[in-house]
Design an enzyme around this catalytic site. Sequence first.
Site, PDB file in Angstrom:
ATOM      1  N   TYR A   1       3.121  15.643  15.691  1.00  0.00           N
ATOM      2  CA  TYR A   1       3.927  14.965  14.909  1.00  0.00           C
ATOM      3  C   TYR A   1       4.617  14.558  15.750  1.00  0.00           C
ATOM      4  O   TYR A   1       5.141  14.616  15.494  1.00  0.00           O
ATOM      5  CB  TYR A   1       3.317  15.282  13.430  1.00  0.00           C
ATOM      6  CG  TYR A   1       3.491  13.569  12.283  1.00  0.00           C
ATOM      7  CD1 TYR A   1       2.133  12.765  12.160  1.00  0.00           C
ATOM      8  CD2 TYR A   1       4.564  14.242  11.629  1.00  0.00           C
ATOM      9  CE1 TYR A   1       2.707  11.622  11.003  1.00  0.00           C
ATOM     10  CE2 TYR A   1       5.501  13.228  10.755  1.00  0.00           C
ATOM     11  CZ  TYR A   1       4.253  12.157  10.454  1.00  0.00           C
ATOM     12  OH  TYR A   1       4.758  10.797   9.608  1.00  0.00           O
TER      13      TYR A   1
ATOM     14  N   THR B   1      -3.695   8.253   3.699  1.00  0.00           N
ATOM     15  CA  THR B   1      -3.202   6.427   4.183  1.00  0.00           C
ATOM     16  C   THR B   1      -3.654   6.037   5.222  1.00  0.00           C
ATOM     17  O   THR B   1      -4.435   7.063   6.463  1.00  0.00           O
ATOM     18  CB  THR B   1      -1.522   6.050   4.298  1.00  0.00           C
ATOM     19  OG1 THR B   1      -1.656   7.418   5.865  1.00  0.00           O
ATOM     20  CG2 THR B   1      -0.792   7.398   2.759  1.00  0.00           C
TER      21      THR B   1
ATOM     22  N   THR C   1       0.809  -1.206  -0.358  1.00  0.00           N
ATOM     23  CA  THR C   1       0.126   0.131  -0.079  1.00  0.00           C
ATOM     24  C   THR C   1       1.078   1.087  -0.215  1.00  0.00           C
ATOM     25  O   THR C   1       2.103   1.284   0.106  1.00  0.00           O
ATOM     26  CB  THR C   1      -0.984  -0.015   1.611  1.00  0.00           C
ATOM     27  OG1 THR C   1      -0.366  -0.503   2.400  1.00  0.00           O
ATOM     28  CG2 THR C   1      -2.091  -1.211   1.276  1.00  0.00           C
TER      29      THR C   1
END
Length: 399
Positions: free
Chosen positions: A234, A274, A50
Site C-alpha cells: 500500500y 470499502t 459511497t
Amino acid sequence: MIIEPRTRGFICLTSHPVGCEQNIKNQIAYIQSKGKIEGAKKVLVIGASTGFGLASRITSAFGSDAATIGVFFDKPASEGRPASPGFYNTAAFEKEAIKAGLYAKSINGDAFSNEIKDQVVQLIKEDLGQVDLVIYSLASPVRTHPETGKRYKSVLKPIGGEFSNKTVDFHTGKVSEISIKPAEGDDIENTVTVMGGEDWKMWMDTLKAENLLAEGATTVAYSYIGPSLTEAVYRKGTIGAAKDHLEATAFTITDDLKSIGGKAYVSVNKALVTQASSAIPVIPLYISLLFKVMKEKGIHEGCIEQIERLYSERLFGGSLDLDDKGRIRIDDWEMREDVQAEITKLWEQATTENLTELGDLKGYSNDFFNLFGFKVEGVDYNEDVNELVEIPSIANVTI
C-alpha cells in the site's frame, strides 16, 4: 422484484434500494444524535455516493444544515436490473434532505471530465453562488485525461520487488499466502495519474477561476497510510506513490488559494471496508484483525463516525493537530501503539482455522454487504421492492 446479493470476487453485482435507504437513515440518525456542528454551509462533494464522500455529504447536511452538491458516477436501474449502490444511496439522501428542508442536488457523470466540471460550475452559479467547502473523495481505477483523451489505469503493486504475505478470502475465511509482482513500465506513473492530486487541483483551479470559492474556503482530500504490515503493497507501493502526490498537491492548492485565504488539507483516515479496500490483497485480513481489536477497546469507527469526528473535533472545532507533513490524522486511534502491537501479535497467529476467533471476519463481511444494501438490520429481504428508484434532482437522466 426480490433482490439477492450476487458476488464475484471482491465486488457485489447487485444492490438493494431499501437496504441502501436504511443505511442512509442510520447514518443521518447518528449525525443528528451528535448535535450541531458549526461547519460550512455550501458544500461540494466530489465522489459523493459511497464511503467517506457520502459520509461527508451526510455530515455537512445533517450536522451543519449545509446545502450540498454531490458528484459521482453511478449506474441507474433498468427493468429487472438494480442500480449501483451509490445511485440508491444518493436517491435516499436527497429524499431525506428534501424532507428536512435542505438544498441537495446531484450530478451523475465522470468527475474527471471537463463536461462534468462545467455542469457543476453552472449549477453553483445558478443555485449557490459560491461554496465554502470542497470535499474530494474520488476512488476510481481508471481515468480518461480531459486534455489528452488518454485512458490511464491504476494498479495495486509493490515497488522494487515482489511482495508476499498473508491474505484472506473474506467470503470463505480461507487464509493463504499471496505474492504480487512489482510495478513495471508505466505502472507508477499511470497510478499517480489516476489517483494522485492532478484532478483535485484541476477542480480547484476551475472553481477559483470562475469565482465560485467563498473567502476562506477549505478543501479536503482523503488519504490512508496504514501500518508496516501493509506498507509494501500500500503506502510503499503504487497506490502510496499516488497518495504522496495527492498530499503534496495540498500545499500547491493552498498556495493557489492564498488570495482568498483558502486552505487545502489531506485527512488521513482509518482503514475501513470499502469497495476499493476489498480489492487490495492483505488489507481484508488486516481490517478483520483491526476491527476485532478496536471493538474490544471501544474505539471502533465506521465512515460516518470518522467523518463526524473529523468535522466536529478537527475541521470545525478543537485543533487540526497536523502531523509533521501537514496532514490531519483522524487515523490516530487505529495507529495507537497498543492497537498495532495487538494486531501484529494476532497477524502471526492467524490461520484459516482460528481467524473467526482472532479476527472479526463476520464484521468485515457484514460491512461489505452493507455497502450494497444487504444484511441491514430491519430490512425484509424476502419482500418485493421497486428497483426503478430515481434521484429527485436528476430524475429521468441516464448515463
